[in-house]
Design an enzyme around this catalytic site. Structure first.
Site, PDB file in Angstrom:
ATOM      1  N   ASP A 125       1.772  -2.016  -3.495  1.00  0.00           N
ATOM      2  CA  ASP A 125       0.783  -1.973  -2.365  1.00  0.00           C
ATOM      3  C   ASP A 125       0.057  -0.650  -2.688  1.00  0.00           C
ATOM      4  OD1 ASP A 125      -0.539  -2.391   0.185  1.00  0.00           O
ATOM      5  OD2 ASP A 125       0.898  -0.552   0.901  1.00  0.00           O
TER       6      ASP A 125
ATOM      7  N   ASP B 127      -2.774   1.159  -0.289  1.00  0.00           N
ATOM      8  CA  ASP B 127      -2.959   1.966   0.969  1.00  0.00           C
ATOM      9  C   ASP B 127      -1.575   2.328   1.467  1.00  0.00           C
ATOM     10  OD1 ASP B 127      -5.705   2.211   0.836  1.00  0.00           O
ATOM     11  OD2 ASP B 127      -5.925   0.178   1.943  1.00  0.00           O
TER      12      ASP B 127
ATOM     13  N   GLY C  54      -3.794  -5.990   0.572  1.00  0.00           N
ATOM     14  CA  GLY C  54      -4.350  -6.787   1.289  1.00  0.00           C
ATOM     15  C   GLY C  54      -5.783  -6.367   1.308  1.00  0.00           C
TER      16      GLY C  54
ATOM     17  N   LYS D 268       1.866 -11.472   0.042  1.00  0.00           N
ATOM     18  CA  LYS D 268       2.066 -10.797  -1.432  1.00  0.00           C
ATOM     19  C   LYS D 268       3.400 -11.578  -2.162  1.00  0.00           C
ATOM     20  CE  LYS D 268       0.222  -6.487   0.593  1.00  0.00           C
ATOM     21  NZ  LYS D 268       0.526  -4.995   0.691  1.00  0.00           N
TER      22      LYS D 268
ATOM     23  N   ASP E 218       4.888  -0.094   2.462  1.00  0.00           N
ATOM     24  CA  ASP E 218       5.109   0.680   3.633  1.00  0.00           C
ATOM     25  C   ASP E 218       4.703   0.087   5.027  1.00  0.00           C
ATOM     26  OD1 ASP E 218       1.920   0.573   3.172  1.00  0.00           O
ATOM     27  OD2 ASP E 218       1.868   2.198   4.589  1.00  0.00           O
TER      28      ASP E 218
ATOM     29  N   ASN F 229       2.545  -6.173   6.320  1.00  0.00           N
ATOM     30  CA  ASN F 229       2.317  -7.127   5.360  1.00  0.00           C
ATOM     31  C   ASN F 229       3.026  -6.822   3.942  1.00  0.00           C
ATOM     32  OD1 ASN F 229       0.792  -4.630   4.630  1.00  0.00           O
ATOM     33  ND2 ASN F 229      -0.997  -5.906   3.833  1.00  0.00           N
TER      34      ASN F 229
END
Length: 267
Positions: free
Chosen positions: A9, A11, A45, A193, A216, A219
């Site tokens: 991921d 962010d 995302g 994901k 984190d 999602n």
């Protein structure tokens, strides 16, 4: 069993709080990944074009699971393109209109992301940090694009109630997921994901036991539950930590890069 796929991921995970990462350290690790025939996947995302911009030297050579799994691209080849029906789009827009929340909404399409023309310049410029392609429109109904998802931002203390509201009102056509810091995405059910990672695993012949993933936020949960080597960041939400098997250092401590170094030592 040696790792053959590493998914990250962005962010709050791969990127630090300044939206940056240690490029020199990553470049050295990526070279080692290539030597060991390990695939590197960006699973976020965020918008595909935005994600590519973080990796200018290798963007044509890696895979992206973008828009929470709605858009999967490997080496510039589109593998999966999700699309919301017009009925779903209209239903979600009605809910945001009832909430008087057009000013907090981003409609995410294949060619661009879109915000209402009435949004402030601050909102537009701040949103542009996450969407490399972003347009103002006078009406969301005039958008001519394949729509992947709806993204919105609220005060963090509003998120639990809003998640319940979205689930109750439009949960039959979209899946509301928290993405951290007050953000909520409404995504295509069954497209997340994990589904994007599964598609790439099948393409490359890689098992769950040969796959690692880092996240984190809410999602990321499906992805972390899916792979054998799942890492929640130290800064992750509690439910994310419960879903993961391991914990990495925080995103501001280069936790992903430190864990990848350990994974590369596995035989």
């Amino acid at each position: 069993m040696p790792i053959k796929l590493i998914a990250v991921d962005m962010d709050g995970t791969f990127l630090d709080s300044r939206k940056e990462f240690n490029k020199e350290r990553f470049a050295a690790l990526y070279k080692r990944m290539l030597e060991k025939d390990i695939r590197f996947v960006v699973a976020s995302g965020n918008q595909y074009y935005q994600l590519r911009s973080f990796f200018p030297e290798i963007q044509d050579n890696i895979a992206f699971v973008a828009e929470n799994g709605a858009f999967v691209v490997d080496c510039n080849k589109e593998l999966s393109v999700g699309e919301m029906t017009q009925e779903t789009i209209d239903k979600v827009l009605r809910i945001f209109k009832e909430l008087d929340a057009y000013s907090k909404l981003v409609v995410c399409g294949k060619n661009s992301a879109y915000v209402d023309s009435s949004v402030s310049d601050y909102f537009y410029q701040n949103t542009k940090r996450f969407y490399h392609r972003l347009k103002r429109v006078d009406s969301f109904s005039e958008i001519d694009d394949i729509i992947f998802k709806f993204a919105s931002g609220f005060a963090e203390d509003e998120v639990p109630a809003l998640l319940e509201h979205f689930t109750r009102e439009v949960g039959d056509v979209v899946s509301p997921v928290p993405t951290g810091h007050g953000s909520i995405d409404l995504i295509i059910p069954g497209m997340h994901k994990a589904s994007g990672i599964q598609l790439l695993q099948k393409l490359w012949g890689i098992s769950d036991e040969e796959t690692a993933a880092f996240g984190d936020s809410g999602n990321d949960i499906e992805m972390l539950e899916h792979v054998a080597y799942s890492f929640a960041m130290a800064n992750a939400a509690d439910d994310v930590k419960k879903a993961a098997k391991y914990c990495a250092l925080s995103n501001n401590e280069e936790g992903v890069l430190a864990a990848i170094e350990q994974l590369l030592e596995m035989e």
